[in-house]
Scaffold this motif. Structure first.
Motif, PDB file in Angstrom:
ATOM      1  N   LEU A 163       0.825  -1.209   0.000  1.00  0.00           N
ATOM      2  CA  LEU A 163       0.000   0.000   0.000  1.00  0.00           C
ATOM      3  C   LEU A 163       0.856   1.254   0.000  1.00  0.00           C
ATOM      4  N   THR A 164       1.933   1.256   0.783  1.00  0.00           N
ATOM      5  CA  THR A 164       2.783   2.444   0.822  1.00  0.00           C
ATOM      6  C   THR A 164       3.530   2.633  -0.495  1.00  0.00           C
ATOM      7  N   ARG A 165       3.802   1.540  -1.184  1.00  0.00           N
ATOM      8  CA  ARG A 165       4.436   1.672  -2.499  1.00  0.00           C
ATOM      9  C   ARG A 165       3.430   2.147  -3.538  1.00  0.00           C
ATOM     10  N   ALA A 166       2.210   1.637  -3.457  1.00  0.00           N
ATOM     11  CA  ALA A 166       1.187   1.997  -4.433  1.00  0.00           C
ATOM     12  C   ALA A 166       0.702   3.429  -4.254  1.00  0.00           C
ATOM     13  N   ASP A 167       0.643   3.896  -3.002  1.00  0.00           N
ATOM     14  CA  ASP A 167       0.176   5.253  -2.721  1.00  0.00           C
ATOM     15  C   ASP A 167       0.966   5.800  -1.536  1.00  0.00           C
ATOM     16  N   PRO A 168       2.131   6.420  -1.820  1.00  0.00           N
ATOM     17  CA  PRO A 168       2.979   6.914  -0.728  1.00  0.00           C
ATOM     18  C   PRO A 168       2.289   7.944   0.157  1.00  0.00           C
ATOM     19  N   ALA A 169       1.238   8.598  -0.363  1.00  0.00           N
ATOM     20  CA  ALA A 169       0.543   9.623   0.417  1.00  0.00           C
ATOM     21  C   ALA A 169      -0.495   9.031   1.361  1.00  0.00           C
TER      22      ALA A 169
END
Length: 310
Positions: A163-169
């Protein structure tokens, strides 16, 4: 492309048994009207509040003060960062009320864990959140506590990393025990308190996006922690019946036992009242509720009737 993290679960894991038996998700969320999430880097034990690098005396006092109030306390840590930080480095505290109409998250920070004892947990449990600053975007807590269950460590941590790679925000944290190891990966969206199971990256991101719009993604939802387990199941069934996605559109207003295993849940939606019958009974086929535990027959909840009253 969306997929479940870290391939398929091993056939002997608790999550594999649960998925193979098609165990229903609705009605399995932990029950909590308010949440307190405390950042604590480093390793966690099975009872994280008392078994981590958080002062165990502080953890024990917080646990005692929260007991029976409807407040759930979770330790959280930044995704992929399990190393201990300097003792004087500020750590985040999230305070959340999940109830429709007042759902909100506020954030504050501490350096000395004993500062946590100054929090008014009784007021927080009652939905009065004064500390900190408003958090405008939804937060996802993903269970990754391997000392409670290996499925949470293997699948939960992999999901959080994806998830953090797909959407760092995206505001994603690793969390300790959320209940329901056999539904891993499992996570809760704050401030609404909707808990999810058997998550994949696409569904988790969709749940966060829905929450940003003030809506609910019902796919793979275990229920809103605000309500009792029968009410969680009833609310999700009514949402499906009405095709209702607004997070505040449905409220539980009553619940009573009916017969040996039934629960009648009364809800309000779109200025109308509904009665939903939920059967609560042990599972017909045994399965492990956690990896390495003996087989048991956990309670399953199934909606048998949705009726409009007025």
């Amino acid at each position: 492309m969306s997929h479940r993290p870290d391939a398929r679960p091993e056939p002997t894991t608790c999550s594999a048994f649960s998925a193979r038996l098609d165990e229903p998700l609705p009605g399995t969320a932990p029950v909590a009207t308010t949440w307190l999430a405390i950042e604590q880097p480093g390793p966690w034990g099975a009872r994280a509040l008392r078994q981590s690098h958080l002062d165990p005396e502080v953890g024990a006092q917080l646990e005692q003060r929260a007991e029976g109030t409807g407040l759930r306390i979770a330790l959280i840590r930044r995704v992929g960062r399990h190393a201990l930080t300097a003792a004087d480095e500020p750590r985040t505290v999230l305070l959340c009320d999940t109830r429709p109409g007042s759902a909100a998250v506020r954030s504050t920070a501490f350096t000395d864990p004993r500062e946590l004892l100054d929090l008014d947990l009784a007021s927080l449990a009652a939905g009065r959140i004064d500390a900190g600053e408003p958090v405008t975007n939804p937060v996802l807590l993903v269970c990754s506590n391997g000392k409670r269950d290996r499925c949470c460590a293997q699948f939960g941590r992999a999901l959080a990393l994806e998830l953090t790679r797909a959407d760092p925000a995206a505001q994603v944290w690793e969390s300790d025990h959320l209940g329901g190891h056999r539904f891993a990966p499992t996570a809760v969206v704050l401030p609404t308190g909707y808990v999810y199971g058997r998550l994949d990256t696409g569904t988790a991101l969709a749940a966060l996006e829905a929450a940003r719009r003030g809506q609910v993604l019902t796919e793979r939802s275990r229920g809103r922690s605000t309500w009792s387990r029968p009410a969680q199941s009833a609310e999700l069934a009514l949402r499906a019946e009405l095709q209702e996605s607004d997070a505040d559109a449905i409220r539980v207003v009553g619940e009573q036992r009916v017969g040996a295993s039934g629960h009648a849940v009364e809800l309000v939606a779109r200025d109308a009242r509904y009665r939903v019958l939920v059967d609560v009974a042990p599972a017909a086929r045994p399965r492990p509720e956690s990896c390495g535990k003996v087989f048991g027959t956990p309670i399953e909840l199934r909606v048998t009737e949705v009726e409009k009253l007025a």
